[in-house]
Design an enzyme around this catalytic site. Structure first.
Site, PDB file in Angstrom:
ATOM      1  CG  ASP A 477       9.574  48.282  44.594  1.00 48.74           C
ATOM      2  OD1 ASP A 477      10.064  49.406  44.402  1.00 48.74           O
ATOM      3  OD2 ASP A 477       8.567  48.078  45.301  1.00 48.74           O
ATOM      4  CG  ASP A 545       4.692  54.228  46.383  1.00 45.54           C
ATOM      5  OD1 ASP A 545       4.601  53.560  45.336  1.00 45.54           O
ATOM      6  OD2 ASP A 545       5.433  53.895  47.329  1.00 45.54           O
TER       7      ASP A 545
HETATM    8  C1  DGJ Z   1       7.027  50.290  46.873  1.00 47.36           C
HETATM    9  C2  DGJ Z   1       6.213  50.399  45.635  1.00 47.36           C
HETATM   10  O1  DGJ Z   1       6.229  51.700  45.170  1.00 47.36           O
HETATM   11  C3  DGJ Z   1       4.776  49.912  45.928  1.00 47.36           C
HETATM   12  O2  DGJ Z   1       3.992  50.039  44.771  1.00 47.36           O
HETATM   13  C4  DGJ Z   1       4.822  48.492  46.408  1.00 47.36           C
HETATM   14  O3  DGJ Z   1       5.225  47.631  45.375  1.00 47.36           O
HETATM   15  C5  DGJ Z   1       5.744  48.374  47.599  1.00 47.36           C
HETATM   16  N1  DGJ Z   1       7.035  48.931  47.348  1.00 47.36           N
HETATM   17  C6  DGJ Z   1       5.892  46.934  48.010  1.00 47.36           C
HETATM   18  O4  DGJ Z   1       6.777  46.789  49.040  1.00 47.36           O
END
Ligand code: DGJ
Length: 730
Positions: A477, A545
């Site tokens: 991430d 997301d």
């Molecule tokens: C952002 C990501 O897009 C989510 O899927 C998740 O992993 C969160 N970060 C976790 O902090």
């Protein structure tokens, strides 16, 4: 076979005699660069300047390329508008591809052709390198054109070197400088924000410059991704029109200038953004720009997408021709609130559901500053003892006992101010020394331009693998962009943005050298960092997301122009109000995962999801490695439709969704399929139904010709807002 022809002045005369149509240009050398359907023609003028005189459909007779400069001549500024790498500080007054400050402070550059070299790397891939030099300064640029013949794809980049007495500063350093000529140019580009990725905008390019760019440092494309398309003469359709797709392979600041010049040509200059990035280059050091990848289709957007998708699977994305793992992720099921017992239950659910892998998300680390929310712990990659007293190793073991694989989330480029890492290594952090800190998601970016920090980041991920050899998946991430972009390590701050991305790639290179095929998801707080520079190291990306399925139909649709479906991590979550069938059907159009509480599913929902995983397995070859056809656009129709056909044209699946909830909205007419074999018989039936539900479509057998000429109505409407049609060859 890719061909390179060089016409000396004598050869050009011979061509003239043979063709009788064109007057020979006795002074010029013409260098054609061919792919299966297209050609770029470069010309070395009598002044030794290199220009791009043609980019379009290829000719049957290669000797005719020598005549191209005659009919595409511009005006007295010829060789400037269409320069193959436009310099600055001399007679060029248009946007340059390169701008430098020499060791003596002089800012002029005039690049002249010296030589070129053609290397055939294999049956499909060839590399043309053209060396250009300044006549006054010991300064040179090599332009590289790497062609993928069958895919009609070219990657272009430049290598800049000098042997001046002191450092030279590169003020601009584009990867590619293309020149295209058409009556009109129609740009499609994208804007976005968190959960709103890939929103398209179309416009006609007028005279002047349109710039697509990013200045965000890391997660460079949250506002604007580095992908775009330009249609020539008229907006291209799915199957008609000439269209050029481009993508800068760079996970940092980018800049793409599209300039319609006074002669109505399109000058396209793409590269890393030179914003706050004057790069100090030492003598004898080669500065290699990122690659700019592009494809030109003469048959519309569908073909252009399939070109790029098959190129990406074959040459770019890690294990692009291999399989993908279905998974259950715990992020939206638990957020930071979990412990051994909860995760053990989820590991069992993974097995019950039938996915291949369990993915443990954010929140498993940090002790002095436990990662119980997004304010603390980032950077402290020790297992949180309160939540997971038995460590990650135990979870990997429980996963094994349940016959599922185990994967884990990391965000190793970042640090929370509330962390031990921040306390111990303030000099590893990107921030202005004398100004207040400014955060995105309560965190700062580590200075990956510093080799010590690179070692740290490599070590974080490597340690996970060393301690847990069965670890089968990484979600990487990157949630913050760069404010206060200042590197405590760099002597020349202008080098920072470039060296950050190079540092990131160097870490990823080391990881891939040690763990070549382990699946890794490229995530960036949604789709904030999707580009082919990063995808070289990853098996898949996280598009957004936003997993609400109607939103997702639109988001995935737009990504599909540029990226293959097997790289799109699509998770079924509880976003929105649509039933599990709609959510799962949409997620099946890529790399399927789930992020739901399995134990809360109703029995029929669980049975549906288990069945969907079986359908997914049956059609995964078509979805992952087949050809994708966008049949009906959600932006202009009530029902969106997209299909995937395996390479043998034997097995296909058609996805259809209601995207408009107005009265009587639906698919009122048959939708014509694509990509099938005309004379083959296919059995067509609806699949992925909820248990106990019948289809309104009777299973029947039709020829490929029928399905592609007459089509089939999936009967999408209120109450049937998601319909999957299996097309099985007989
Ligand atoms: C952002 C990501 O897009 C989510 O899927 C998740 O992993 C969160 N970060 C976790 O902090």
């Amino acid at each position: 076979m890719n061909l390179l022809l060089r016409y000396s002045s004598r050869a050009a005369v011979i061509c003239m005699l043979a063709l009788k149509t064109f007057t020979a240009d006795a002074q010029s050398t013409v260098i054609p660069i061919e792919t299966k359907n297209n050609a770029i023609v470069l010309r070395v003028g009598d002044d030794k300047r290199l220009s791009m005189v043609y980019f379009g459909g290829k000719l049957a007779n290669q000797s005719e390329y020598s005549a191209v400069p005659k009919v595409t001549k511009l005006d007295r500024y010829d060789n400037v508008y269409n320069s193959a790498y436009t310099t600055s500080g001399t007679h060029n007054l248009l946007e340059p591809a390169i701008e430098v400050t020499h060791a003596d402070g002089n800012k002029s550059l005039e690049l002249q052709y010296v030589s070129h070299k053609f290397t055939k790397l294999n049956d499909d891939v060839s590399l043309l390198s053209i060396n250009l030099k300044d006549s006054l300064y010991n300064f040179e640029v090599t332009l590289n054109y790497q062609t993928y013949f069958n895919e009609n794809v070219t990657e272009q980049w430049s290598v800049i070197t000098h042997h001046e007495k002191k450092d030279v500063v590169l003020n601009k350093y584009a990867s590619a400088n293309l020149y295209v000529q058409a009556d009109s140019y129609w740009l499609k580009h994208y804007h976005g924000e968190w959960a709103q990725e890939m929103r398209p905008e179309d416009e006609q390019l007028n005279h002047g410059i349109k710039t697509l760019d990013s200045k965000l440092g890391s997660r460079a494309d949250i506002f604007q991704p580095p992908v775009f398309m330009v249609s020539l003469n008229k907006p291209a359709g799915e199957d008609d029109g000439q269209v050029l797709y481009g993508n800068l392979e760079w996970s940092g600041n980018f800049r793409i200038d599209l300039e319609v010049d006074p002669a109505n040509g399109l000058r396209l200059i793409a590269g890393a953004n030179n914003y706050a990035a004057n790069y100090t280059l030492k003598a004898g050091v080669a500065f290699e720009t990122p690659k700019f990848v592009y494809t030109l289709s003469n048959k519309g957007k569908g073909e252009a997408s399939r070109n790029l998708q098959s190129w990406a699977r074959k040459y770019k994305i890690v294990d692009g021709q291999g399989p993908r793992l279905t998974l259950l992720n715990n992020w939206e099921a638990t957020y930071f609130d979990f412990n051994d017992a909860k995760l053990t239950a989820l590991l069992k659910d993974t097995k019950t559901l039938g996915t291949d892998l369990f993915l443990l998300d954010d929140g498993w680390f940090g002790n002095k500053y436990p990662r119980n929310d997004d304010h603390a712990g980032l950077g402290d990659w020790q297992v949180n003892k309160a939540k997971l007293p038995n460590g990650i190793g135990n979870l990997v073991k429980v996963a094994k006992e349940n016959s599922v694989k185990f994967g884990i989330w990391v965000e190793p480029e970042m640090v929370n101010p509330k962390s031990e890492l921040y306390e111990k290594h303030p000099d590893w952090i990107v921030k202005q020394p004398n100004r207040p800190e400014f955060y995105m998601r309560n965190q700062l970016v580590l200075d990956l331009s510093n080799p010590t920090v690179q070692n740290f980041v490599f070590g974080v991920v490597d340690k996970l693998f060393v301690e847990n050899p069965d670890l089968a998946y990484i979600k990487w991430d990157c949630n913050a962009l760069m404010y206060n972009a200042y590197s405590p390590y760099q002597k020349n701050q202008g080098n920072f943005y470039t060296d950050y991305v190079r540092g990131l790639y160097s870490v990823l290179d080391r990881l891939r050298a040690k763990y070549p095929k382990v699946p890794m998801m490229l995530c960036s707080g949604g789709g904030g960092r999707v580009d082919y520079g990063a995808l070289k190291y990853f098996t898949e990306y996280w598009p957004s997301d936003n997993t609400e399925p109607i939103e997702r139909v639109f988001i995935q649709w737009e990504y599909s122009y540029f990226y293959p479906a097997l790289a799109s991590s699509n998770h079924v979550t509880d976003w929105g109000k649509q039933p599990i069938k709609f959510r799962t059907d949409v997620a099946m159009m890529g790399k399927l995962g789930f992020d739901i509480v399995v134990s809360k599913l109703k029995p029929e929902e669980l049975a549906y999801a288990q069945g969907a995983l079986k359908t997914y397995k049956e059609f995964s070859e078509a979805i992952w490695h087949g050809d994708q056809y966008r049949l009906q656009d959600p932006r202009t129709n009530d029902a969106a439709s997209i299909m995937y056909v395996d390479s043998a044209k034997n097995n296909a699946i058609m996805f259809n969704y209601l995207v408009n909830n107005r009265y009587q909205a639906g698919s009122h007419l048959p939708i014509k399929m694509k990509g099938l074999q005309e004379d083959k018989q296919y059995e067509v039936s609806e699949v992925n139904l909820m248990p106990g539900h019948n289809s309104s479509i009777a299973a029947a057998t039709y020829s490929g010709k029928f399905l592609m000429t007459v089509g089939l109505n999936p009967d999408v409407r209120d109450g049937r807002n998601s319909v999957l049609i299996a097309v099985r060859g007989k």
